[in-house]
Write an enzyme that holds these catalytic residues in place. Structure first.
Site, PDB file in Angstrom:
ATOM      1  N   LYS A 199      -6.610   1.939  29.634  1.00 23.57           N
ATOM      2  CA  LYS A 199      -6.312   1.825  31.067  1.00 23.57           C
ATOM      3  C   LYS A 199      -4.804   1.803  31.229  1.00 23.57           C
ATOM      4  O   LYS A 199      -4.093   1.365  30.321  1.00 23.57           O
ATOM      5  CB  LYS A 199      -6.909   0.526  31.625  1.00 23.57           C
ATOM      6  CG  LYS A 199      -7.106   0.529  33.127  1.00 23.57           C
ATOM      7  CD  LYS A 199      -8.408   1.139  33.541  1.00 23.57           C
ATOM      8  CE  LYS A 199      -8.497   1.274  35.039  1.00 23.57           C
ATOM      9  NZ  LYS A 199      -9.834   1.746  35.466  1.00 23.57           N
ATOM     10  N   ASP A 244      -7.743   5.880  39.468  1.00 27.18           N
ATOM     11  CA  ASP A 244      -8.297   4.552  39.765  1.00 27.18           C
ATOM     12  C   ASP A 244      -7.701   4.165  41.118  1.00 27.18           C
ATOM     13  O   ASP A 244      -7.280   5.073  41.865  1.00 27.18           O
ATOM     14  CB  ASP A 244      -7.931   3.559  38.642  1.00 27.18           C
ATOM     15  CG  ASP A 244      -8.671   2.229  38.762  1.00 27.18           C
ATOM     16  OD1 ASP A 244      -9.886   2.208  38.555  1.00 27.18           O
ATOM     17  OD2 ASP A 244      -8.037   1.201  39.094  1.00 27.18           O
TER      18      ASP A 244
END
Ligand code: NDP
Length: 438
Positions: A118, A158
């Site tokens: 991430k 995201d």
């Protein structure tokens, strides 16, 4: 857990995520000596790499701005690191470590060969011009490009990173490396994106919900749903609920929520999509546009009576009291479109009440699953059509639900958190065992 707390001081989100997984894993590995000997749990709770870097850019008034960027490469035992990039002022190393940790189990659950990662920056795209966003994305990628690659690490979107940002970042990667390759997913259809990727997370969360309901002989039709968020995940979850005959009552953003007792139908959902992605407006405007709807400033939607709840905005947006309110109002099932939206205390309320509760790492895995399919299409230089990918997404979500049931069934009740944690963990842990001590 004491060690995790000591080694990660102040990183509350990360510690929370590890704690939640560890509780379930402890029981599972108790009598499995090989995991203990290889210190698998200790190793899995340590990211393989955390890269932190400075991102300088110039705003439209010629001020030099400095942001912090990160890429957390958590675990690549079963495939290249894979996970989104988040641009939001709330981004910290702790938040990204928690997300990368969760992503590892989620990606494993999909059955596709993807590790967990991430990234992001404490940059706020809200209120910035297109040129400012472009300059920021280019500066961010100018550092990030050396850490990623189609067989190394494949980021995606995201919060705060949608089609526009992915386009700017892909363009910069291509320019720096002189290579066109599937290094990002969530790309536009013109340049290697996959059909169904924009819809996948929201639709997938609803398919997971549908599978949970089906498992206990129920369905979505004629049920009311409360949804938080109004971004990519929330609007597509609303769309699928509506298509399946449910009635969506709420949407929200960080300013507040709107309640529309008449139901948020497809036409209204399209309006919200346009509001959020083109005009980049606020959800409060919905109440001005559609009569009968009300806006509740500074509040979250969980006190609205409903059968189904889908938190689709951000982490820790549904706490213990709100969970109690939902249960008190007769909620039947909760499916998490967002990552870790329910606090640990809130999850306990759902468990104690024995309602169906699909945690984000299982329920929202449809997004990364279709990203995995985007990677396959890029490698093979092919593209599957919308219908085919829709079928694949449905099958993938059914498969994920099945794995959760396999490891989480306790009589008539299914502990989906436990099922997801164990199924996700087992595959990664077994791959790590095969590698020896690395
Ligand atoms: P978007 O940026 O498209 O939308 C995010 C939504 O959440 C917006 O409505 C935003 O409101 C709201 N929001 C953001 N931060 C907060 C906050 N602190 N409090 C209240 N509301 C907030 O993001 P996505 O829809 O893509 O992502 C939503 C969630 O789903 C995230 O948890 C993400 O990690 C998760 N997820 C996303 C996937 C994807 O494919 N996109 C895949 C898997 C999980 P505002 O406009 O006011 O900021």
């Amino acid at each position: 857990m004491e060690g995790v707390q000591r080694r990660n001081p102040g990183q509350t989100e990360f510690i929370q995520a590890v704690q939640e997984v560890a509780q379930d894993i402890f029981d599972f590995i108790e009598d499995k000596e090989e995991y203990h000997e290889a210190q698998i749990l200790r190793r899995i709770a340590e990211p393989e790499r955390v890269v932190s870097f400075r991102v300088c850019w110039e705003d439209d008034n010629h001020n030099i701005r400095v942001q912090r960027g990160w890429r957390v490469q958590n675990n690549n035992a079963i495939g290249p690191y894979k996970g989104g990039i988040r641009f939001h002022p709330s981004v910290t190393e702790s938040v990204l470590k928690f997300l990368a940790f969760e992503q590892t189990f989620k990606n494993s659950l999909t059955g596709l060969p993807m590790g967990g990662g991430k990234g992001g920056a404490n940059f706020n795209p809200r209120g910035k011009s297109d040129s400012e966003v472009m300059r920021f994305c280019q500066s961010f990628m100018t550092e990030l490009y050396r850490h990623i690659g189609p067989d190394t690490d494949v980021p995606a979107g995201d919060i705060g990173v949608g089609a526009r940002e992915i386009g700017y970042m892909f363009g910069q990667y291509k320019r720096i490396t002189n290579r066109w390759e599937g290094v990002l997913t969530g790309k536009g259809m013109e340049y290697g994106g996959s059909q169904m990727r924009p819809e996948a997370t929201g639709y997938g969360a609803v398919y997971f919900l549908q599978n949970m309901l089906k498992h206990s002989g129920q369905e979505i039709e004629d049920r009311t749903a409360v949804i938080s968020g109004s971004g990519n995940v929330a609007t597509h979850a609303a769309e699928k609920i509506t298509q399946l005959g449910g009635k969506v009552l709420t949407l929200s953003d960080s300013g507040g929520f709107i309640h529309d007792p008449d139901g948020i139908d497809q036409e209204k959902i399209n309006w919200v999509k346009e509001l959020k992605t083109v005009r980049r407006g606020r959800i409060s405007e919905y109440a001005d546009e559609f009569g009968g709807a009300t806006y509740h400033e500074g509040e979250r939607p969980w006190n609205v009576k409903c059968d189904l709840a889908l938190p689709c905005a951000t982490q820790n947006e549904l706490n213990e009291d709100e969970a109690k309110t939902l249960v008190g109002n007769g909620v039947v099932a909760v499916s998490e479109g967002a990552n870790m939206p329910t606090t640990l205390d809130g999850v306990k309320v759902f468990h104690d009440a024995k309602i169906m509760y699909g945690p984000g790492k299982a329920a929202n895995a449809g997004g990364v699953a279709v990203s995995g399919l985007e990677m396959s299409q890029n490698s093979e230089r092919i593209s599957w059509n919308h219908e085919r990918l829709g079928e694949m997404l449905t099958e993938l979500m059914e498969g994920i639900h099945g794995k959760c049931v396999e490891y989480g069934e306790q009589g008539k009740y299914v502990d989906y958190v436990k099922g997801a944690n164990i199924a996700g963990f087992k595959k990664v842990a077994d791959a790590m065992l095969a590698f020896g001590v690395v």
